[in-house]
Design an enzyme around this catalytic site. Structure first.
Site, PDB file in Angstrom:
ATOM      1  N   GLU A  50      -0.362   0.658   2.678  1.00  0.00           N
ATOM      2  CA  GLU A  50       0.300   1.911   2.788  1.00  0.00           C
ATOM      3  C   GLU A  50       1.697   1.844   3.039  1.00  0.00           C
ATOM      4  OE1 GLU A  50       0.139   6.159   5.056  1.00  0.00           O
ATOM      5  OE2 GLU A  50      -1.690   5.323   4.569  1.00  0.00           O
TER       6      GLU A  50
ATOM      7  N   SER B 262     -10.532  -1.189   6.496  1.00  0.00           N
ATOM      8  CA  SER B 262      -9.966   0.136   6.458  1.00  0.00           C
ATOM      9  C   SER B 262      -9.712   0.721   7.760  1.00  0.00           C
ATOM     10  CB  SER B 262     -11.510   0.838   6.284  1.00  0.00           C
ATOM     11  OG  SER B 262     -11.286   2.269   6.343  1.00  0.00           O
ATOM     12  N   SER B 263      -8.239   1.130   7.837  1.00  0.00           N
ATOM     13  CA  SER B 263      -7.496   1.556   9.123  1.00  0.00           C
ATOM     14  C   SER B 263      -8.261   2.747   9.776  1.00  0.00           C
ATOM     15  CB  SER B 263      -6.219   1.759   8.591  1.00  0.00           C
ATOM     16  OG  SER B 263      -5.535   2.289   9.759  1.00  0.00           O
ATOM     17  N   ASN B 264      -8.666   3.447   8.994  1.00  0.00           N
ATOM     18  CA  ASN B 264      -9.151   4.832   9.678  1.00  0.00           C
ATOM     19  C   ASN B 264     -10.716   4.618  10.229  1.00  0.00           C
ATOM     20  OD1 ASN B 264     -11.399   6.412   7.716  1.00  0.00           O
ATOM     21  ND2 ASN B 264     -10.061   5.251   6.475  1.00  0.00           N
TER      22      ASN B 264
END
Length: 333
Positions: free
Chosen positions: A151, A247-249
């Site tokens: 992103e 997965s960053s979140n």
């Protein structure tokens, strides 16, 4: 926050202390919201629709979302995941992932005459639009995010000559720019809310004229899941977050629970759970990142039930009603 004992059939009936030989039931605290968000569902459904309508293979640049189970399932059904577009045959169909791409990638796709279906999350697209707008008015655009994340690479590509990446308050405090009076900031959509606020505060101290987006760039799903985990962590001895390491979140949820003083671990599925984590945990919080399928939560609850009686309680922070329309190329008439 609403707390209730769940009657979800997939989790089975809640156990009570004394039901099994007098053994006290372990509490399982389900954070809500959890699992798939609207942007992730849209991206997955996009690939599914293309496979159904056009057949395999369907090429996808990068992982459509950051979850190994989702990627493996789509791969078995005919999706081909590639790192770069030169791996895609000229003229083939390619889906852009939920994380977005830079204008340079779009230009490359056009040059190869690829049929593009853009599954970028609309909330990521919002950040891209802001990056172009801030850069066009002559600002230095400070992007708060994690280096190397897809992103971030896509957003920086919107105005690379005017965008700088900042990851910590210390980097913000030391930042040098061409014109301190013309600085704006944007953020990656999956950051920790409290840590990002610290970076923004450092930027504002450094550049008093700092401007930002009209509304938060950290997406609603990331914020909601963080708040739900924070509430569950207050009552838990252990927090399990279902999600993949990239997965960053999901990673932010683990970090958040640990900052609340609770042991927390990131797991892809039940196979990652280690017995020693549970030995003294009488209250286990369970959540899942925004790219983790719902069934993985159900499997974790079922696994905990196999170990002994449990009492399942859902801690509901809010109800999410957001839905995004499919890309125009795959919409049904």
């Amino acid at each position: 926050m609403t707390t209730r004992t769940t009657g979800d059939p997939s989790a089975g009936p809640p156990a009570r202390a004394g039901e099994t030989g007098g053994e006290e039931a372990r509490k399982v605290l389900l954070a809500s919201p959890r699992s798939l968000c609207a942007g992730v569902e849209r991206a997955i459904e996009t690939v599914e629709r293309v496979l159904a309508d056009r057949g395999a293979p369907v090429y996808v640049r990068k992982q459509i979302v950051h979850n190994v189970h989702v990627v493996d399932d789509l791969r078995r059904r005919g999706a081909v995941f590639v790192e770069e577009l030169d791996e895609v045959p000229p003229g083939a169909t390619v889906v852009f992932s939920a994380h977005g791409v830079s204008p340079a990638v779009r230009e490359q796709a056009a040059a190869r005459e690829l049929r593009v279906i853009d599954a970028t999350c609309p909330l990521v697209t919002k950040v891209h639009v802001e990056a172009r707008r801030f850069a066009a008015r002559g600002d230095t655009v400070v992007l708060i995010g994690h280096a190397g994340h897809e992103e971030v690479e896509g957003t920086m590509g919107e105005a690379p000559e005017r965008t700088v990446l900042v990851q910590t308050p210390a980097e913000a405090a030391a930042l040098e720019v061409e014109d301190p009076g013309r600085v704006s900031y944007l953020t990656q959509t999956t950051l920790a809310v409290d840590e990002t606020a610290e970076v923004v505060e450092a930027l504002r101290a450094r550049f008093p004229a700092l401007t930002g987006p009209g509304s938060d760039d950290i997406c609603y799903a990331t914020t909601n899941r963080q708040r739900a985990v924070s509430e569950v962590a207050a009552d838990a001895d252990l927090v399990l977050v279902i999600g993949s390491a990239n997965s960053s979140n999901s990673v932010r949820l683990v970090e958040l629970a640990r900052r609340r003083g609770v042991a927390a671990h990131l797991i892809d599925d039940v196979g990652d759970i280690r017995p020693e984590w549970l030995r003294d945990a009488r209250a286990v919080g369970v959540s899942a990142g925004a790219s983790a399928p719902h069934h993985l939560v159900e499997e974790v609850v079922a696994f905990l039930r196999e170990l002994g009686p449990i009492q399942v309680t859902e801690h509901r922070h809010t109800i999410e009603t957001v839905r995004f329309a499919a890309p125009k190329e795959v919409r049904t008439p």
